[in-house]
Design a protein around this motif. Structure first.
Motif, PDB file in Angstrom:
ATOM      1  N   ASN A 140      -4.794   0.093   2.021  1.00 56.48           N
ATOM      2  CA  ASN A 140      -4.072  -0.760   1.081  1.00 56.48           C
ATOM      3  C   ASN A 140      -3.026   0.055   0.323  1.00 56.48           C
ATOM      4  OD1 ASN A 140      -7.255  -1.907   0.737  1.00 56.48           O
ATOM      5  ND2 ASN A 140      -5.690  -3.355   1.361  1.00 56.48           N
ATOM      6  N   PRO A 141      -1.784   0.096   0.853  1.00 55.47           N
ATOM      7  CA  PRO A 141      -0.720   0.815   0.144  1.00 55.47           C
ATOM      8  C   PRO A 141      -0.541   0.270  -1.276  1.00 55.47           C
ATOM      9  CG  PRO A 141       0.006   0.202   2.346  1.00 55.47           C
ATOM     10  CD  PRO A 141      -1.298  -0.505   2.104  1.00 55.47           C
ATOM     11  N   GLY A 142      -0.301   1.181  -2.216  1.00 49.97           N
ATOM     12  CA  GLY A 142      -0.072   0.784  -3.602  1.00 49.97           C
ATOM     13  C   GLY A 142      -1.320   0.696  -4.442  1.00 49.97           C
ATOM     14  N   TRP A 143      -2.493   0.925  -3.834  1.00 45.86           N
ATOM     15  CA  TRP A 143      -3.756   0.886  -4.581  1.00 45.86           C
ATOM     16  C   TRP A 143      -4.492   2.200  -4.456  1.00 45.86           C
ATOM     17  CZ3 TRP A 143      -6.988  -4.103  -3.355  1.00 45.86           C
ATOM     18  CH2 TRP A 143      -6.404  -5.211  -3.962  1.00 45.86           C
ATOM     19  N   ASP A 144      -5.259   2.542  -5.504  1.00 50.39           N
ATOM     20  CA  ASP A 144      -6.211   3.635  -5.383  1.00 50.39           C
ATOM     21  C   ASP A 144      -7.582   3.044  -5.051  1.00 50.39           C
ATOM     22  OD1 ASP A 144      -7.391   2.696  -7.799  1.00 50.39           O
ATOM     23  OD2 ASP A 144      -6.455   4.265  -9.006  1.00 50.39           O
ATOM     24  N   GLN A 145      -8.603   3.862  -4.971  1.00 49.53           N
ATOM     25  CA  GLN A 145      -9.931   3.396  -4.551  1.00 49.53           C
ATOM     26  C   GLN A 145     -10.580   2.433  -5.546  1.00 49.53           C
ATOM     27  OE1 GLN A 145      -9.542   4.228  -1.213  1.00 49.53           O
ATOM     28  NE2 GLN A 145     -11.759   4.286  -1.277  1.00 49.53           N
ATOM     29  N   SER A 146     -10.001   2.312  -6.740  1.00 47.91           N
ATOM     30  CA  SER A 146     -10.533   1.373  -7.731  1.00 47.91           C
ATOM     31  C   SER A 146      -9.622   0.167  -7.920  1.00 47.91           C
ATOM     32  CB  SER A 146     -10.736   2.087  -9.068  1.00 47.91           C
ATOM     33  OG  SER A 146     -11.739   3.071  -8.940  1.00 47.91           O
ATOM     34  N   ALA A 147      -8.723  -0.068  -6.972  1.00 44.26           N
ATOM     35  CA  ALA A 147      -7.763  -1.169  -7.006  1.00 44.26           C
ATOM     36  C   ALA A 147      -6.788  -1.034  -8.173  1.00 44.26           C
ATOM     37  CB  ALA A 147      -8.450  -2.532  -7.014  1.00 44.26           C
ATOM     38  N   GLY A 148      -6.591   0.208  -8.618  1.00 46.86           N
ATOM     39  CA  GLY A 148      -5.568   0.479  -9.626  1.00 46.86           C
ATOM     40  C   GLY A 148      -4.245   0.714  -8.923  1.00 46.86           C
ATOM     41  N   GLU A 149      -3.161   0.331  -9.570  1.00 48.03           N
ATOM     42  CA  GLU A 149      -1.841   0.502  -8.976  1.00 48.03           C
ATOM     43  C   GLU A 149      -1.467   1.977  -8.908  1.00 48.03           C
ATOM     44  OE1 GLU A 149       1.201  -1.896 -10.733  1.00 48.03           O
ATOM     45  OE2 GLU A 149       0.136  -3.758 -10.271  1.00 48.03           O
ATOM     46  N   VAL A 150      -0.866   2.361  -7.789  1.00 42.99           N
ATOM     47  CA  VAL A 150      -0.333   3.698  -7.580  1.00 42.99           C
ATOM     48  C   VAL A 150       1.180   3.574  -7.527  1.00 42.99           C
ATOM     49  CG1 VAL A 150      -0.178   5.614  -5.952  1.00 42.99           C
ATOM     50  CG2 VAL A 150      -2.365   4.432  -6.278  1.00 42.99           C
ATOM     51  N   ASN A 151       1.865   4.385  -8.314  1.00 41.22           N
ATOM     52  CA  ASN A 151       3.330   4.359  -8.328  1.00 41.22           C
ATOM     53  C   ASN A 151       3.849   5.787  -8.352  1.00 41.22           C
ATOM     54  OD1 ASN A 151       4.067   1.478  -8.516  1.00 41.22           O
ATOM     55  ND2 ASN A 151       2.804   1.584 -10.339  1.00 41.22           N
ATOM     56  N   PRO A 152       4.835   6.099  -7.570  1.00 37.48           N
ATOM     57  CA  PRO A 152       5.382   5.264  -6.504  1.00 37.48           C
ATOM     58  C   PRO A 152       4.413   5.210  -5.335  1.00 37.48           C
ATOM     59  CG  PRO A 152       6.423   7.407  -6.434  1.00 37.48           C
ATOM     60  CD  PRO A 152       5.489   7.404  -7.626  1.00 37.48           C
ATOM     61  N   PHE A 153       4.690   4.339  -4.361  1.00 33.35           N
ATOM     62  CA  PHE A 153       3.864   4.252  -3.166  1.00 33.35           C
ATOM     63  C   PHE A 153       4.740   3.916  -1.974  1.00 33.35           C
ATOM     64  CE2 PHE A 153       3.992  -0.087  -4.670  1.00 33.35           C
ATOM     65  CZ  PHE A 153       3.990  -0.870  -3.528  1.00 33.35           C
ATOM     66  N   ASP A 154       4.240   4.223  -0.779  1.00 36.95           N
ATOM     67  CA  ASP A 154       4.968   3.906   0.446  1.00 36.95           C
ATOM     68  C   ASP A 154       4.753   2.438   0.777  1.00 36.95           C
ATOM     69  OD1 ASP A 154       5.668   6.552   0.574  1.00 36.95           O
ATOM     70  OD2 ASP A 154       4.310   7.068   2.201  1.00 36.95           O
ATOM     71  N   ASP A 155       5.821   1.671   0.786  1.00 37.29           N
ATOM     72  CA  ASP A 155       5.753   0.249   1.080  1.00 37.29           C
ATOM     73  C   ASP A 155       5.302   0.034   2.531  1.00 37.29           C
ATOM     74  OD1 ASP A 155       6.758  -2.587   0.064  1.00 37.29           O
ATOM     75  OD2 ASP A 155       7.373  -2.377   2.159  1.00 37.29           O
ATOM     76  N   VAL A 156       4.538  -1.019   2.749  1.00 42.00           N
ATOM     77  CA  VAL A 156       3.992  -1.327   4.067  1.00 42.00           C
ATOM     78  C   VAL A 156       5.088  -1.439   5.130  1.00 42.00           C
ATOM     79  CG1 VAL A 156       3.935  -3.837   3.725  1.00 42.00           C
ATOM     80  CG2 VAL A 156       2.281  -2.768   5.248  1.00 42.00           C
ATOM     81  N   ARG A 157       6.254  -1.948   4.758  1.00 44.44           N
ATOM     82  CA  ARG A 157       7.347  -2.066   5.719  1.00 44.44           C
ATOM     83  C   ARG A 157       7.900  -0.696   6.117  1.00 44.44           C
ATOM     84  NH1 ARG A 157       6.618  -6.649   2.883  1.00 44.44           N
ATOM     85  NH2 ARG A 157       6.748  -5.362   1.041  1.00 44.44           N
ATOM     86  N   GLU A 158       7.909   0.264   5.163  1.00 45.05           N
ATOM     87  CA  GLU A 158       8.332   1.632   5.473  1.00 45.05           C
ATOM     88  C   GLU A 158       7.326   2.292   6.415  1.00 45.05           C
ATOM     89  OE1 GLU A 158       8.706   3.655   1.734  1.00 45.05           O
ATOM     90  OE2 GLU A 158      10.097   2.154   0.946  1.00 45.05           O
ATOM     91  N   ILE A 159       6.051   2.076   6.149  1.00 46.25           N
ATOM     92  CA  ILE A 159       4.997   2.632   6.999  1.00 46.25           C
ATOM     93  C   ILE A 159       5.122   2.063   8.412  1.00 46.25           C
ATOM     94  CG2 ILE A 159       2.505   2.706   7.376  1.00 46.25           C
ATOM     95  CD1 ILE A 159       2.246   2.644   4.240  1.00 46.25           C
ATOM     96  N   LYS A 160       5.307   0.759   8.495  1.00 47.56           N
ATOM     97  CA  LYS A 160       5.455   0.103   9.801  1.00 47.56           C
ATOM     98  C   LYS A 160       6.638   0.672  10.570  1.00 47.56           C
ATOM     99  CE  LYS A 160       7.237  -3.968  10.246  1.00 47.56           C
ATOM    100  NZ  LYS A 160       7.556  -5.389  10.175  1.00 47.56           N
ATOM    101  N   ALA A 161       7.772   0.844   9.894  1.00 48.05           N
ATOM    102  CA  ALA A 161       8.974   1.372  10.554  1.00 48.05           C
ATOM    103  C   ALA A 161       8.731   2.790  11.089  1.00 48.05           C
ATOM    104  CB  ALA A 161      10.150   1.362   9.580  1.00 48.05           C
ATOM    105  N   ARG A 162       8.062   3.619  10.313  1.00 47.15           N
ATOM    106  CA  ARG A 162       7.756   4.985  10.766  1.00 47.15           C
ATOM    107  C   ARG A 162       6.855   4.964  11.998  1.00 47.15           C
ATOM    108  NH1 ARG A 162       6.000   7.738   5.197  1.00 47.15           N
ATOM    109  NH2 ARG A 162       7.719   6.949   3.968  1.00 47.15           N
ATOM    110  N   LEU A 163       5.871   4.088  11.982  1.00 52.42           N
ATOM    111  CA  LEU A 163       4.957   4.003  13.123  1.00 52.42           C
ATOM    112  C   LEU A 163       5.674   3.484  14.364  1.00 52.42           C
ATOM    113  CD1 LEU A 163       1.780   2.682  11.290  1.00 52.42           C
ATOM    114  CD2 LEU A 163       2.140   4.970  12.227  1.00 52.42           C
ATOM    115  N   GLN A 164       6.538   2.492  14.182  1.00 56.20           N
ATOM    116  CA  GLN A 164       7.310   1.972  15.318  1.00 56.20           C
ATOM    117  C   GLN A 164       8.209   3.063  15.901  1.00 56.20           C
ATOM    118  OE1 GLN A 164       8.900  -1.489  13.204  1.00 56.20           O
ATOM    119  NE2 GLN A 164       7.923  -2.815  14.731  1.00 56.20           N
TER     120      GLN A 164
END
Length: 122
Positions: A63-87
């Motif tokens: 879950n990008p943008g979350w820590d293990q306690s569902a707290g927000e992490v900033n900055p974070f790698d957006d899911v679309r950026e992660i997807k583009a790197r994997l592609q």
């Protein structure tokens, strides 16, 4: 690449029985509701998701943008950026959902067929 919070998502046959079992291992309900057929259980920093009737098999979940306690992490790698790197790396993407910003997800599989869900909630 920062993937965010990690959990194992389990497809269960009986949510109440699974909840009781994992409580005996020291997990407690952390999120979700039995009425919606899923619970997120936590033991220390360890997360598991119990999902009844929502998917088949088990998945690794990030879950990008979350820590293990569902707290927000900033900055974070957006899911679309992660997807583009994997592609770009030649990884096959499936089950894409979401728009150009905000919540979105996709699924990949490792070389052995293990399913991995990358699911951003914000």
């Amino acid at each position: 690449m920062q993937l965010g919070a990690f959990s194992v998502s389990l497809a269960v046959k009986d949510l109440a029985a699974s909840k009781t079992f994992y409580e005996s291992l020291g997990f407690r309900s952390f999120g979700g509701t039995e009425e919606h057929n899923y619970l997120i259980m936590k033991n220390g920093e360890t997360l598991i998701g119990l999902f009844q009737g929502m998917f088949e098999g088990q998945m690794l979940t990030f879950n990008p943008g979350w820590d293990q306690s569902a707290g927000e992490v900033n900055p974070f790698d957006d899911v679309r950026e992660i997807k583009a790197r994997l592609q770009e790396a030649g990884v096959e993407i499936s089950q894409e959902q979401g728009g150009e910003s905000g919540p979105a997800s996709f699924v990949i599989a490792d070389p052995d067929g293990n399913v991995i869900l990358v699911d951003q909630h914000r």
